[in-house]
Design a protein around this motif. Structure first.
Motif, PDB file in Angstrom:
ATOM      1  N   ARG A  96      32.469  47.285  34.200  1.00 56.41           N
ATOM      2  CA  ARG A  96      33.809  46.725  34.366  1.00 56.41           C
ATOM      3  C   ARG A  96      34.115  46.470  35.853  1.00 56.41           C
ATOM      4  NH1 ARG A  96      37.490  43.659  32.775  1.00 56.41           N
ATOM      5  NH2 ARG A  96      39.638  44.316  33.036  1.00 56.41           N
ATOM      6  N   VAL A  97      33.749  47.449  36.700  1.00 53.69           N
ATOM      7  CA  VAL A  97      33.952  47.285  38.140  1.00 53.69           C
ATOM      8  C   VAL A  97      33.155  46.083  38.636  1.00 53.69           C
ATOM      9  CG1 VAL A  97      33.618  48.356  40.396  1.00 53.69           C
ATOM     10  CG2 VAL A  97      34.323  49.757  38.477  1.00 53.69           C
ATOM     11  N   SER A  98      31.905  46.008  38.182  1.00 62.17           N
ATOM     12  CA  SER A  98      31.016  44.938  38.604  1.00 62.17           C
ATOM     13  C   SER A  98      31.575  43.576  38.195  1.00 62.17           C
ATOM     14  CB  SER A  98      29.647  45.197  37.967  1.00 62.17           C
ATOM     15  OG  SER A  98      28.839  44.069  38.038  1.00 62.17           O
ATOM     16  N   GLU A  99      32.076  43.484  36.959  1.00 67.69           N
ATOM     17  CA  GLU A  99      32.607  42.233  36.427  1.00 67.69           C
ATOM     18  C   GLU A  99      33.854  41.784  37.206  1.00 67.69           C
ATOM     19  OE1 GLU A  99      34.009  42.811  32.430  1.00 67.69           O
ATOM     20  OE2 GLU A  99      35.165  40.947  32.538  1.00 67.69           O
ATOM     21  N   LEU A 100      34.783  42.727  37.413  1.00 66.63           N
ATOM     22  CA  LEU A 100      36.001  42.400  38.166  1.00 66.63           C
ATOM     23  C   LEU A 100      35.655  41.956  39.586  1.00 66.63           C
ATOM     24  CD1 LEU A 100      38.707  45.073  37.310  1.00 66.63           C
ATOM     25  CD2 LEU A 100      38.767  42.620  36.858  1.00 66.63           C
ATOM     26  N   GLY A 101      34.684  42.668  40.191  1.00 64.21           N
ATOM     27  CA  GLY A 101      34.291  42.349  41.558  1.00 64.21           C
ATOM     28  C   GLY A 101      33.745  40.936  41.665  1.00 64.21           C
ATOM     29  N   ARG A 102      32.909  40.563  40.694  1.00 68.88           N
ATOM     30  CA  ARG A 102      32.313  39.233  40.684  1.00 68.88           C
ATOM     31  C   ARG A 102      33.398  38.178  40.524  1.00 68.88           C
ATOM     32  NH1 ARG A 102      26.931  38.408  39.777  1.00 68.88           N
ATOM     33  NH2 ARG A 102      26.746  40.606  39.276  1.00 68.88           N
ATOM     34  N   LYS A 103      34.342  38.437  39.606  1.00 69.86           N
ATOM     35  CA  LYS A 103      35.386  37.465  39.296  1.00 69.86           C
ATOM     36  C   LYS A 103      36.352  37.283  40.456  1.00 69.86           C
ATOM     37  CE  LYS A 103      36.266  37.875  34.555  1.00 69.86           C
ATOM     38  NZ  LYS A 103      37.063  38.645  33.628  1.00 69.86           N
ATOM     39  N   GLY A 105      36.051  38.735  43.693  1.00 71.31           N
ATOM     40  CA  GLY A 105      35.532  38.866  45.050  1.00 71.31           C
ATOM     41  C   GLY A 105      35.758  40.219  45.714  1.00 71.31           C
ATOM     42  N   TYR A 106      35.907  41.262  44.915  1.00 71.51           N
ATOM     43  CA  TYR A 106      36.091  42.593  45.517  1.00 71.51           C
ATOM     44  C   TYR A 106      34.785  43.108  46.100  1.00 71.51           C
ATOM     45  CZ  TYR A 106      40.168  42.783  42.381  1.00 71.51           C
ATOM     46  OH  TYR A 106      41.317  42.533  41.713  1.00 71.51           O
ATOM     47  N   LEU A 107      34.893  43.826  47.236  1.00 73.15           N
ATOM     48  CA  LEU A 107      33.728  44.497  47.797  1.00 73.15           C
ATOM     49  C   LEU A 107      33.967  45.988  48.016  1.00 73.15           C
ATOM     50  CD1 LEU A 107      32.525  41.843  50.401  1.00 73.15           C
ATOM     51  CD2 LEU A 107      31.349  42.521  48.317  1.00 73.15           C
ATOM     52  N   THR A 108      35.239  46.404  48.007  1.00 76.74           N
ATOM     53  CA  THR A 108      35.551  47.827  48.217  1.00 76.74           C
ATOM     54  C   THR A 108      36.560  48.288  47.168  1.00 76.74           C
ATOM     55  OG1 THR A 108      37.435  47.361  49.632  1.00 76.74           O
ATOM     56  CG2 THR A 108      35.313  47.571  50.725  1.00 76.74           C
ATOM     57  N   GLN A 109      36.802  49.618  47.165  1.00 75.75           N
ATOM     58  CA  GLN A 109      37.842  50.165  46.301  1.00 75.75           C
ATOM     59  C   GLN A 109      39.209  49.632  46.709  1.00 75.75           C
ATOM     60  OE1 GLN A 109      37.023  54.236  47.109  1.00 75.75           O
ATOM     61  NE2 GLN A 109      36.787  54.756  44.974  1.00 75.75           N
ATOM     62  N   GLY A 110      39.408  49.609  48.053  1.00 78.87           N
ATOM     63  CA  GLY A 110      40.684  49.139  48.587  1.00 78.87           C
ATOM     64  C   GLY A 110      41.004  47.723  48.131  1.00 78.87           C
ATOM     65  N   ASP A 111      39.992  46.834  48.108  1.00 74.29           N
ATOM     66  CA  ASP A 111      40.175  45.463  47.628  1.00 74.29           C
ATOM     67  C   ASP A 111      40.805  45.466  46.249  1.00 74.29           C
ATOM     68  OD1 ASP A 111      39.008  44.290  49.771  1.00 74.29           O
ATOM     69  OD2 ASP A 111      37.062  43.943  48.829  1.00 74.29           O
ATOM     70  N   MET A 112      40.210  46.268  45.375  1.00 76.45           N
ATOM     71  CA  MET A 112      40.628  46.269  43.979  1.00 76.45           C
ATOM     72  C   MET A 112      42.046  46.826  43.831  1.00 76.45           C
ATOM     73  SD  MET A 112      38.725  48.099  40.783  1.00 76.45           S
ATOM     74  CE  MET A 112      39.536  49.675  40.882  1.00 76.45           C
ATOM     75  N   LEU A 113      42.290  47.954  44.495  1.00 75.23           N
ATOM     76  CA  LEU A 113      43.602  48.596  44.354  1.00 75.23           C
ATOM     77  C   LEU A 113      44.703  47.717  44.960  1.00 75.23           C
ATOM     78  CD1 LEU A 113      42.666  52.300  45.143  1.00 75.23           C
ATOM     79  CD2 LEU A 113      43.074  51.255  42.922  1.00 75.23           C
ATOM     80  N   ALA A 114      44.434  47.179  46.169  1.00 79.98           N
ATOM     81  CA  ALA A 114      45.451  46.365  46.842  1.00 79.98           C
ATOM     82  C   ALA A 114      45.781  45.126  46.016  1.00 79.98           C
ATOM     83  CB  ALA A 114      44.957  45.956  48.226  1.00 79.98           C
ATOM     84  N   LYS A 260      28.735  50.541  45.034  1.00 79.12           N
ATOM     85  CA  LYS A 260      27.434  50.061  44.588  1.00 79.12           C
ATOM     86  C   LYS A 260      27.540  49.363  43.243  1.00 79.12           C
ATOM     87  CE  LYS A 260      25.518  51.320  48.264  1.00 79.12           C
ATOM     88  NZ  LYS A 260      26.664  52.056  48.789  1.00 79.12           N
ATOM     89  N   PHE A 261      28.598  49.637  42.481  1.00 72.95           N
ATOM     90  CA  PHE A 261      28.782  48.932  41.216  1.00 72.95           C
ATOM     91  C   PHE A 261      28.932  47.431  41.463  1.00 72.95           C
ATOM     92  CE2 PHE A 261      31.005  52.978  39.492  1.00 72.95           C
ATOM     93  CZ  PHE A 261      29.786  53.581  39.318  1.00 72.95           C
ATOM     94  N   TYR A 262      29.505  47.079  42.600  1.00 72.81           N
ATOM     95  CA  TYR A 262      29.679  45.663  42.924  1.00 72.81           C
ATOM     96  C   TYR A 262      28.350  44.969  43.185  1.00 72.81           C
ATOM     97  CZ  TYR A 262      34.614  46.743  43.783  1.00 72.81           C
ATOM     98  OH  TYR A 262      35.901  47.135  43.657  1.00 72.81           O
TER      99      TYR A 262
END
Lengths: 483, 70
Positions: A96-103, A105-114, A260-262
């Motif tokens: 799920r983390v990997s999929e969201l990151g790809r969609k 453009g997240y590279l860190t936890q902060g990216d996702m949370l912000a 690393k999931f990203y």
């Protein structure tokens, strides 16, 4: 003196090999930020397996695990248990983390949370806590490398030089090759660690007792309390179980693991890694044998520092030839350096991406971001080296404190991943209450029932999130009723 | 993937976790019988690591077995 030269020589060969491999891994993709940070999101299953494995198998695994077995006995099994349970998190969260990151453009936890909670300060906050936890952890790896060098070469290579050598090699390949440098060197270091750990784990009981079975029989005759729970130091089931749960499930919140999931090439690769992961945990079994071997060997003169048990057994008791001591040093250095490289890389990235990126460098180009990230890796590593030389005793406190806080980001992350109806205010309130309670039980008051303080923090955290969610859900209803 | 699949995978993970902490590990808390020279409690962990591995492997095979391309 002659022996020390052989030990140093073998270890230098190992260092040169790692450096060569790490620099060679420099790929075309390392020039973009996504390439430097996440290997272009194309990291396959073998390299991913060794990267994720090496992150967990740090200097702590190589020195601390035997230390635990030597000091406490059976409670050391908690290390086996939590490592085997880590794949459950990788399986459920990773894809799920990997999929969201790809969609997105997240590279860190902060990216996702912000992004998910639409709050820049939240991203900065996650970044700051991350760096605060990673730097002491990195310092411990660097200091570990220095101590190992000094002890194994009888002082021929002093602490400052040993730590510096390990630091220079890792920083060089992380600087140049980014994640692909880490991947290839972790592959080599992982194989080395497994081979050396199994060799020593079987050879030491053989030399001292005539075999693993014979060793355990003798311990059972003379000091049986070591071989069952609660062990020699009386660790209760509550403390044991909660330590396993918080380490296994909270551990995924460590930025260096989460990020690393990203990098995975697909969710399927992450699932395959979680299938294979318990195999990596078997590496620790022989390291526990070494710790158990120390129980009777040092029964009369207990070691002042339990985590020196491996070194003392190899150097003083088992009477191995110098080339084996050299291999042992290389294996232990591999454990410290492979984790250290990951930590420096992650801390450098988080600092630039979450902290600077949201403030000073808002409009920086991709190329500038890569450049600054590279130098930030160097800066973080040097900082950790200086702290290692000063060796402040508060380091472990800082590590424990920051780690406990990282775990409190868990409900927030789960909200962004799965429970998308969780509101910003709920998760913020939960994280605040959870963190305060954790700090209270970790540093001020004894934790109830001897449970891990992080568990109490997390329970309170979840309870507060639930309370706020219920309160928020009710609000519109009452408004409607009033209208 | 079906509900039954997720339920079974969840059950597999829960059982393996409970076997390694209280209360599962309590029943294995003894020295005898030794297996491969190891105390029974230690062997218990080695055993459950293998169970976790095999079960997760099956779960992977069921979900991703056929598709070579994703």
């Amino acid at each position: 003196m002659n022996d020390s030269f052989i030990v140093t020589g073998i270890t230098l060969i190992y260092l040169v090999a790692v450096l060569w491999l790490g620099l060679r891994a420099r790929s075309q993709s390392a020039s973009s930020l996504e390439g430097y940070v996440a290997g272009g999101r194309h990291v396959g299953v073998v390299i991913l397996f060794f990267i994720l494995g090496a992150e967990i198998f740090s200097a702590f695994a190589f020195l601390g695990a035997p230390g635990w077995a030597y000091k406490h006995g059976s409670p050391a099994l908690y290390i086996l248990a939590y490592l085997s349970l880590v794949p459950i998190v990788i399986w459920s969260m990773g894809p799920r983390v990997s999929e969201l990151g790809r969609k997105r453009g997240y590279l860190t936890q902060g990216d996702m949370l912000a992004d998910h909670y639409d709050s820049k300060p939240l991203g900065i906050f996650a970044g700051v806590i991350g760096v605060l936890a990673l730097v002491p952890y990195l310092t411990i790896q660097i200091a570990g490398a220095g101590l190992l060098f000094q002890a194994a070469t009888d002082g021929l290579v002093p602490f400052w030089l040993g730590a510096l050598l390990a630091l220079l090699v890792t920083t060089a390949y992380v600087f140049c090759s980014g994640l692909s440098g880490i991947g290839w060197t972790n592959l080599m270091q992982g194989i080395m660690m497994i081979a050396i750990a199994w060799f020593l784990g079987l050879a030491i009981p053989e030399r001292l007792y005539g075999g693993v079975g014979e060793m355990f029989s003798q311990i059972q005759l003379q000091m049986p309390e070591y071989l069952t729970m609660p062990g020699a130091t009386g660790m209760g089931w509550g403390a044991f179980s909660t330590a396993i749960l918080i380490s296994a499930f909270g551990g995924a919140m460590w930025p260096h693991l989460f990020m690393k999931f990203y990098s995975a090439d697909s969710g399927r690769s992450l699932r395959r890694v979680s299938v294979l992961y318990p195999l990596y945990a078997y590496l620790l079994v022989p390291l526990l044998f070494i710790g158990f071997a120390g129980i009777l060997a040092f029964a009369d003169t207990p070691l002042e520092r339990p985590d020196t048990v491996l070194l003392k057994l190899v150097m003083e008791v088992a009477d191995f030839p110098p080339w084996i001591i050299g291999l042992m040093l290389s294996g232990a250095l591999a454990a410290a350096m492979s984790t250290g490289a990951n930590l420096a890389h992650t801390a450098g990235v988080v600092l630039v991406r979450d902290v600077f990126g949201a403030t000073l460098m808002r409009n920086a180009s991709d190329a500038t971001a890569v450049k600054v990230t590279r130098w930030s890796v160097v800066g973080v590593s040097l900082l950790a080296y200086v702290i290692a030389l000063l060796n402040p005793s508060s380091l472990v406190m800082l590590l424990l404190g920051a780690y406990g806080l990282i775990v409190q980001l868990m409900p927030m992350a789960l909200g962004a991943l799965f429970f998308r109806s969780l509101k910003r205010h709920s998760v913020l309130a939960g994280a605040t209450v959870g963190s305060l309670l954790f700090l209270l039980f970790q540093f001020a008051v004894d934790s109830p029932f001897g449970w891990h303080a992080g568990v109490w923090g997390l329970l309170a955290n979840v309870a507060v999130v639930a309370l706020f969610q219920v309160a928020v859900a009710k609000k519109p209803a009452t408004r409607e009723a009033a209208a | 993937m079906s509900k039954t699949y997720h339920l079974l995978v969840g059950l597999h993970f829960t059982i393996c976790t409970l076997a390694m902490i209280w209360p599962g590990a309590v029943i294995a808390n003894r020295f005898e019988p030794t297996v491969l020279g190891m105390p029974f409690l230690m062997f218990w962990y080695i055993l459950w690591m293998a169970v976790l591995f095999v079960g997760t492997w099956i779960a992977y095979g069921v979900r991703h077995g056929g598709d070579r391309h994703e």
